[in-house]
Design a protein around this motif. Structure first.
Motif, PDB file in Angstrom:
ATOM      1  N   PHE A  99      -4.888 -50.934  -4.171  1.00 23.11           N
ATOM      2  CA  PHE A  99      -4.583 -50.648  -2.765  1.00 23.11           C
ATOM      3  C   PHE A  99      -5.359 -51.584  -1.849  1.00 23.11           C
ATOM      4  CE2 PHE A  99      -3.987 -46.250  -4.618  1.00 23.11           C
ATOM      5  CZ  PHE A  99      -2.658 -46.478  -4.838  1.00 23.11           C
ATOM      6  N   TRP A 226       1.804 -53.765 -13.060  1.00 21.31           N
ATOM      7  CA  TRP A 226       1.902 -52.493 -13.794  1.00 21.31           C
ATOM      8  C   TRP A 226       2.684 -52.679 -15.078  1.00 21.31           C
ATOM      9  CZ3 TRP A 226      -1.551 -49.291 -12.331  1.00 21.31           C
ATOM     10  CH2 TRP A 226      -1.923 -49.203 -10.981  1.00 21.31           C
ATOM     11  N   MET A 273      16.604 -52.455 -11.388  1.00 21.63           N
ATOM     12  CA  MET A 273      15.786 -51.416 -12.021  1.00 21.63           C
ATOM     13  C   MET A 273      15.423 -51.764 -13.459  1.00 21.63           C
ATOM     14  SD  MET A 273      17.410 -47.758 -11.155  1.00 21.63           S
ATOM     15  CE  MET A 273      18.118 -47.386  -9.575  1.00 21.63           C
ATOM     16  N   TYR A 276      11.806 -52.170 -14.960  1.00 19.17           N
ATOM     17  CA  TYR A 276      11.023 -50.932 -14.935  1.00 19.17           C
ATOM     18  C   TYR A 276      11.522 -49.962 -15.996  1.00 19.17           C
ATOM     19  CZ  TYR A 276      10.292 -53.144 -10.441  1.00 19.17           C
ATOM     20  OH  TYR A 276      10.037 -54.053  -9.469  1.00 19.17           O
ATOM     21  N   LEU A 280       9.485 -48.480 -19.269  1.00 14.40           N
ATOM     22  CA  LEU A 280       9.425 -47.053 -19.595  1.00 14.40           C
ATOM     23  C   LEU A 280       9.899 -46.839 -21.028  1.00 14.40           C
ATOM     24  CD1 LEU A 280       8.590 -44.633 -17.972  1.00 14.40           C
ATOM     25  CD2 LEU A 280      10.951 -44.279 -17.305  1.00 14.40           C
ATOM     26  N   MET A 283       7.319 -47.946 -23.510  1.00 15.97           N
ATOM     27  CA  MET A 283       6.207 -46.998 -23.614  1.00 15.97           C
ATOM     28  C   MET A 283       6.593 -45.818 -24.500  1.00 15.97           C
ATOM     29  SD  MET A 283       3.754 -48.150 -21.565  1.00 15.97           S
ATOM     30  CE  MET A 283       2.762 -46.765 -21.085  1.00 15.97           C
ATOM     31  N   ALA A 287       5.086 -44.653 -28.176  1.00 19.42           N
ATOM     32  CA  ALA A 287       4.606 -43.291 -28.427  1.00 19.42           C
ATOM     33  C   ALA A 287       5.316 -42.677 -29.629  1.00 19.42           C
ATOM     34  CB  ALA A 287       4.825 -42.427 -27.194  1.00 19.42           C
TER      35      ALA A 287
ATOM     36  N   TRP B 116      -2.409 -37.873 -13.677  1.00 20.56           N
ATOM     37  CA  TRP B 116      -2.408 -38.877 -12.608  1.00 20.56           C
ATOM     38  C   TRP B 116      -0.988 -39.064 -12.099  1.00 20.56           C
ATOM     39  CZ3 TRP B 116      -6.790 -40.339 -10.507  1.00 20.56           C
ATOM     40  CH2 TRP B 116      -7.949 -40.256 -11.283  1.00 20.56           C
ATOM     41  N   LEU B 118       1.079 -40.680  -9.982  1.00 19.54           N
ATOM     42  CA  LEU B 118       1.173 -41.762  -9.007  1.00 19.54           C
ATOM     43  C   LEU B 118       2.617 -41.924  -8.556  1.00 19.54           C
ATOM     44  CD1 LEU B 118      -1.214 -44.369 -10.589  1.00 19.54           C
ATOM     45  CD2 LEU B 118      -1.690 -42.413  -9.159  1.00 19.54           C
ATOM     46  N   VAL B 173       2.546 -40.246 -23.632  1.00 16.42           N
ATOM     47  CA  VAL B 173       2.813 -41.480 -22.895  1.00 16.42           C
ATOM     48  C   VAL B 173       1.971 -41.491 -21.622  1.00 16.42           C
ATOM     49  CG1 VAL B 173       4.550 -42.783 -21.633  1.00 16.42           C
ATOM     50  CG2 VAL B 173       5.143 -41.699 -23.780  1.00 16.42           C
ATOM     51  N   ASN B 174       1.307 -42.622 -21.367  1.00 17.54           N
ATOM     52  CA  ASN B 174       0.449 -42.763 -20.194  1.00 17.54           C
ATOM     53  C   ASN B 174       1.248 -42.492 -18.918  1.00 17.54           C
ATOM     54  OD1 ASN B 174      -0.869 -43.869 -17.964  1.00 17.54           O
ATOM     55  ND2 ASN B 174      -2.035 -45.249 -19.265  1.00 17.54           N
ATOM     56  N   ILE B 176       0.413 -42.752 -15.810  1.00 15.92           N
ATOM     57  CA  ILE B 176       0.228 -43.683 -14.690  1.00 15.92           C
ATOM     58  C   ILE B 176       1.385 -44.679 -14.672  1.00 15.92           C
ATOM     59  CG2 ILE B 176      -1.228 -45.525 -13.805  1.00 15.92           C
ATOM     60  CD1 ILE B 176      -3.613 -44.006 -14.905  1.00 15.92           C
ATOM     61  N   ILE B 177       1.645 -45.276 -15.847  1.00 18.14           N
ATOM     62  CA  ILE B 177       2.717 -46.267 -15.926  1.00 18.14           C
ATOM     63  C   ILE B 177       4.071 -45.604 -15.723  1.00 18.14           C
ATOM     64  CG2 ILE B 177       3.732 -48.062 -17.361  1.00 18.14           C
ATOM     65  CD1 ILE B 177       0.912 -48.686 -16.695  1.00 18.14           C
ATOM     66  N   SER B 178       4.303 -44.465 -16.385  1.00 18.55           N
ATOM     67  CA  SER B 178       5.649 -43.876 -16.307  1.00 18.55           C
ATOM     68  C   SER B 178       5.979 -43.439 -14.878  1.00 18.55           C
ATOM     69  CB  SER B 178       5.785 -42.712 -17.287  1.00 18.55           C
ATOM     70  OG  SER B 178       4.895 -41.679 -16.986  1.00 18.55           O
ATOM     71  N   LEU B 180       4.756 -44.636 -12.096  1.00 14.13           N
ATOM     72  CA  LEU B 180       4.920 -45.807 -11.236  1.00 14.13           C
ATOM     73  C   LEU B 180       6.266 -46.488 -11.465  1.00 14.13           C
ATOM     74  CD1 LEU B 180       1.364 -47.254 -11.244  1.00 14.13           C
ATOM     75  CD2 LEU B 180       2.763 -46.953  -9.234  1.00 14.13           C
ATOM     76  N   MET B 181       6.657 -46.601 -12.735  1.00 12.92           N
ATOM     77  CA  MET B 181       7.957 -47.216 -13.033  1.00 12.92           C
ATOM     78  C   MET B 181       9.079 -46.416 -12.373  1.00 12.92           C
ATOM     79  SD  MET B 181       7.473 -49.923 -14.677  1.00 12.92           S
ATOM     80  CE  MET B 181       5.842 -50.378 -14.175  1.00 12.92           C
ATOM     81  N   LEU B 182       8.947 -45.085 -12.429  1.00 16.31           N
ATOM     82  CA  LEU B 182       9.969 -44.246 -11.800  1.00 16.31           C
ATOM     83  C   LEU B 182       9.978 -44.413 -10.285  1.00 16.31           C
ATOM     84  CD1 LEU B 182       9.824 -41.014 -13.964  1.00 16.31           C
ATOM     85  CD2 LEU B 182      11.633 -42.704 -13.869  1.00 16.31           C
ATOM     86  N   TYR B 184       9.493 -47.309  -8.701  1.00 19.08           N
ATOM     87  CA  TYR B 184      10.274 -48.520  -8.432  1.00 19.08           C
ATOM     88  C   TYR B 184      11.756 -48.243  -8.634  1.00 19.08           C
ATOM     89  CZ  TYR B 184       5.995 -51.237  -8.155  1.00 19.08           C
ATOM     90  OH  TYR B 184       4.774 -51.739  -7.772  1.00 19.08           O
ATOM     91  N   MET B 185      12.068 -47.420  -9.658  1.00 22.14           N
ATOM     92  CA  MET B 185      13.476 -47.116  -9.903  1.00 22.14           C
ATOM     93  C   MET B 185      14.052 -46.276  -8.765  1.00 22.14           C
ATOM     94  SD  MET B 185      13.156 -46.602 -13.979  1.00 22.14           S
ATOM     95  CE  MET B 185      14.841 -46.237 -14.415  1.00 22.14           C
ATOM     96  N   PHE B 308       0.087 -43.824  -1.801  1.00 28.45           N
ATOM     97  CA  PHE B 308      -1.334 -44.166  -1.788  1.00 28.45           C
ATOM     98  C   PHE B 308      -2.117 -43.159  -0.965  1.00 28.45           C
ATOM     99  CE2 PHE B 308      -4.490 -47.013   0.519  1.00 28.45           C
ATOM    100  CZ  PHE B 308      -5.519 -46.585  -0.279  1.00 28.45           C
TER     101      PHE B 308
END
Lengths: 310, 383
Positions: A99, A226, A273, A276, A280, A283, A287, B116, B118, B173-174, B176-178, B180-182, B184-185, B308
């Motif tokens: 930020f 990210w 999209m 991103y 996902l 990830m 997992a 988290w 985000l 699954v972390n 924070i990343i998931s 944040l990606m959502l 942007y989507m 934020f």
């Protein structure tokens, strides 16, 4: 799809892959030392802005890229101070860094009037003799940074696997207590890892602004930092896997303009999209495959405090 | 050294007067300090340290503002007098505060479950999309329209966080990343709507058609929107939930130690799901508060900065709902001030984000002094 489009697509892939590759490599360096570096998105922005600023001021791309690396390292000192000495939660510190950098770069960019100011960039270099091949020669017409990326990876991989310094750095991330007992200065190694890693992340950002788009727009990294964090998890902290992953992401991103050029009618914003969504998906796949947990640096994200009983 | 420090940790109250005396005689260069973990600290001292951190953050921010071209003597006037003692500006702060409070509460609830989240912005976007869909397709009769929009906003915000919650709890699954990606989507999907099928046919601008009067959050008179009342009600509910209800007690268990909580029969998974889904629902409501409370339509960038700010509010309020409400008011004031600075001194609005980040850094760093103390150690004790 005709052959020409496939060639175009493959030829434009490295340009999209390099930022992912360099950012992921920078993250691997700091995470191998046990510092969870979530600030990549912000540091990329710092690199991107510093690169363009230097480019506008001096017009020497090589100098701009080096200055961008230094700028990102300098800003990451703030993060290093928070997580290494002040023992701030690394997630909070990483987010605060993102930020901070988003605000700072948008502010400096608009005050210095660097926004949308087009610059020269760097030209393509043919990889002789491969670039002379009929047809496929275009694949080997890339800019100098593309040719520099594999050697950088080679150097880092060699450092980790073949040097005692690399072993020390990994020991600090794996088991800081043991490393400390063996006389390795944990804080110093972590600081060095954060600074070196951040320099590469900054270089990735500067590549986007100086080499790829040739201009600065606030927030131009668009979540690539990210994505790189996800890529590191996907690559299980191994440089070569990160390079492969970066190429995969580069392929996907390079496909977007090619499809548009080929006249394939897809809803534009759904196409935007894909990076991103793929992150996902990757990830989830990591997992599900239930591997990689043993590859994670043992002390990732934990501040090290000598003599503290946990 | 080890023994000395361990002994000091074991008995923090005992200081050896001799050692202190010896230490004082040491030349500066040879003085040694030991860092110790504080077991606990009185709330007065904590408040003092927090205040010092906030002051430091504000001082740095003020310096940056002056460097950016705001006259130094105007700062206090601009920030304090104009914002809180000018009726019109104060109404603007309240206007801005409703969604701010909601995202702050959303953040604190999820963080209480060690999740988290985000993805507040993505959930906000979906909340607004849900509410707008009800308006666009004219679902339900007039008097029911607004309640249905509420339901849609809550439902969409909740569903958008369900995926990351499930991925985190089931697969690890972390988040924070998931999340944040959502984000942007969701942002891209919003653009798809406002540049596509939901574009306003009246003027072809990229936003949805205006909501009808009965689809908007009503004014309560004196220029105060009912959105702030909604935020206050949700804040009270959140306070009851975490402070009074059984679920809140479970949450505290889960926050302290999930494994021990599980061993003690606390339904850990259900508690985490509950907190995270409620967090998404509140973020969805924040989206509705902007769309139906401020803009009166779905716009393309209404969510920017809220994600934020929500995290910042939750962090500064230490996930306490009532404190989050107060902090959210201050952040809203910062937003309003930022806009007027933009108008009067051409300071870019990104300044607001920078100031918020500086304050977070200062407060996060100050935590160190709450949890540790520096004690001078005598020279001989080290040999």
């Amino acid at each position: 799809m005709s052959g020409g489009i496939v060639l175009n697509w493959l030829a434009s892939t490295p340009d999209f892959a390099v930022p992912y590759a360099l950012a992921a490599l920078g993250l691997i360096i700091s995470e191998r030392a046990g510092v969870l570096s979530l600030g990549a998105e912000g540091l990329m922005l710092v690199g991107a802005l510093a690169g363009i600023g230097a480019q506008i001021a001096m017009g020497q791309p090589a100098v701009s890229l080096v200055l961008a690396m230094l700028a990102a390292s300098a800003v990451s000192l703030l993060f290093a101070a928070m997580v290494i000495w002040l023992r701030v939660n690394q997630v909070i510190a990483g987010l605060a860094l993102v930020f901070f950098c988003q605000g700072l770069t948008a502010l400096v960019g608009s005050l210095a009037e660097w926004t949308n100011h087009a610059t020269e960039g760097i030209g393509a270099m043919g990889l002789w003799p491969l670039s002379l091949l009929p047809g496929a020669g275009r694949l080997f017409e890339q800019n100098a940074m593309v040719w520099l990326t594999p050697p950088i990876f080679l150097a880092v991989a060699w450092f980790f696997s073949r040097t005692s310094a690399g072993l020390r750095l990994r020991a600090v991330g794996e088991n800081p207590q043991a490393a400390d007992a063996a006389g390795i200065r944990v804080s110093m190694w972590r600081l060095a890892a954060v600074l070196a890693g951040s320099a590469l992340v900054g270089l990735a950002g500067a590549y986007i602004s100086v080499v790829s788009t040739k201009l600065w727009i606030a927030g131009m990294t668009g979540g690539r930092g990210w994505i790189a964090v996800g890529l590191v998890i996907f690559a299980r902290w191994s440089p070569w896997k990160a390079l492969a992953g970066a190429l995969l992401f580069g392929c996907i991103e390079a496909l977007i303009p090619q499809l548009a050029a080929a006249g394939v009618q897809l809803p534009q914003y759904f196409v935007m999209m894909t990076p991103y969504a793929v992150t996902l998906g990757v990830m989830v796949w990591v997992a599900l495959s239930r591997r990689g947990a043993d590859e994670e640096p043992g002390a990732l994200g934990q501040p090290y405090v000598r003599e503290e009983r946990r | 050294m080890v023994d000395a420090t361990l002994a000091a940790i074991a008995q923090p109250a005992q200081t050896d007067p001799d050692a202190a005396h010896r230490a004082r005689r040491q030349p500066l260069a040879r003085r040694r300090y030991a860092l110790e973990i504080r077991q606990h600290m009185g709330w007065r001292q904590q408040a003092l340290i927090l205040a010092a951190a906030l002051l430091a953050g504000l001082a740095i921010s003020a310096a940056i503002l002056v460097a950016a071209g705001v006259p130094a003597n105007e700062l206090a006037n601009e920030f304090v007098m104009q914002t809180f003692f000018d009726g019109q500006n104060f109404r603007a702060v309240l206007f801005q505060a409703a969604p701010m409070i909601l995202v702050g509460l959303a953040g604190s609830l999820a963080f209480r479950a060690r999740f988290w989240n985000l993805g507040l912005e993505g959930q906000m976007i979906w909340g607004a999309i849900g509410a707008t869909a009800v308006s666009m397709w004219q679902i339900g009769p007039e008097p029911l329209r607004l309640p249905l929009m509420f339901a849609a906003a809550i439902g969409c915000g909740l569903l958008w966080v369900l995926g990351p919650a499930w991925l985190k709890i089931r697969l690890g699954v972390n988040e924070i990343i998931s999340t944040l990606m959502l984000n942007y989507m969701a942002a891209n999907f919003l653009l798809h709507l406002v540049y596509g099928g939901w574009k306003d046919p009246k003027d072809n601008f990229p936003y949805s058609p205006q909501f009808r009067v009965f689809e908007r959050l009503p004014e309560l008179g004196a220029g105060v929107s009912s959105a702030i009342v909604l935020a206050a009600v949700v804040a009270l509910f959140a306070w009851w939930l975490v402070g009074v209800s059984r679920a809140g007690l479970y949450l505290r268990f889960v926050d302290a130690n999930p494994r021990v909580a599980h061993a003690n029969g606390v339904p850990v998974r259900r508690t985490i799901y509950g907190a995270v889904l409620l967090s998404g629902a509140m973020a969805g409501l924040a989206g509705l508060a902007v769309a139906a409370g401020q803009e009166g339509r779905l716009t393309q960038a209404f969510y920017q900065g809220y994600g934020f700010s929500g995290i910042l509010i939750a962090f500064l309020a230490r996930n306490n709902p009532l404190a989050a409400t107060v902090v959210a008011l201050l952040v809203a004031a910062l937003f309003v001030t930022g806009r007027s600075l933009q108008v009067f001194y051409q300071v870019p609005f990104s300044m607001v984000q920078l100031i918020q980040a500086i304050i977070v850094v200062c407060v996060a760093a100050s935590d160190f002094f709450i949890r540790h103390r520096l004690r001078r150690v005598g020279g001989e004790a080290l040999q």
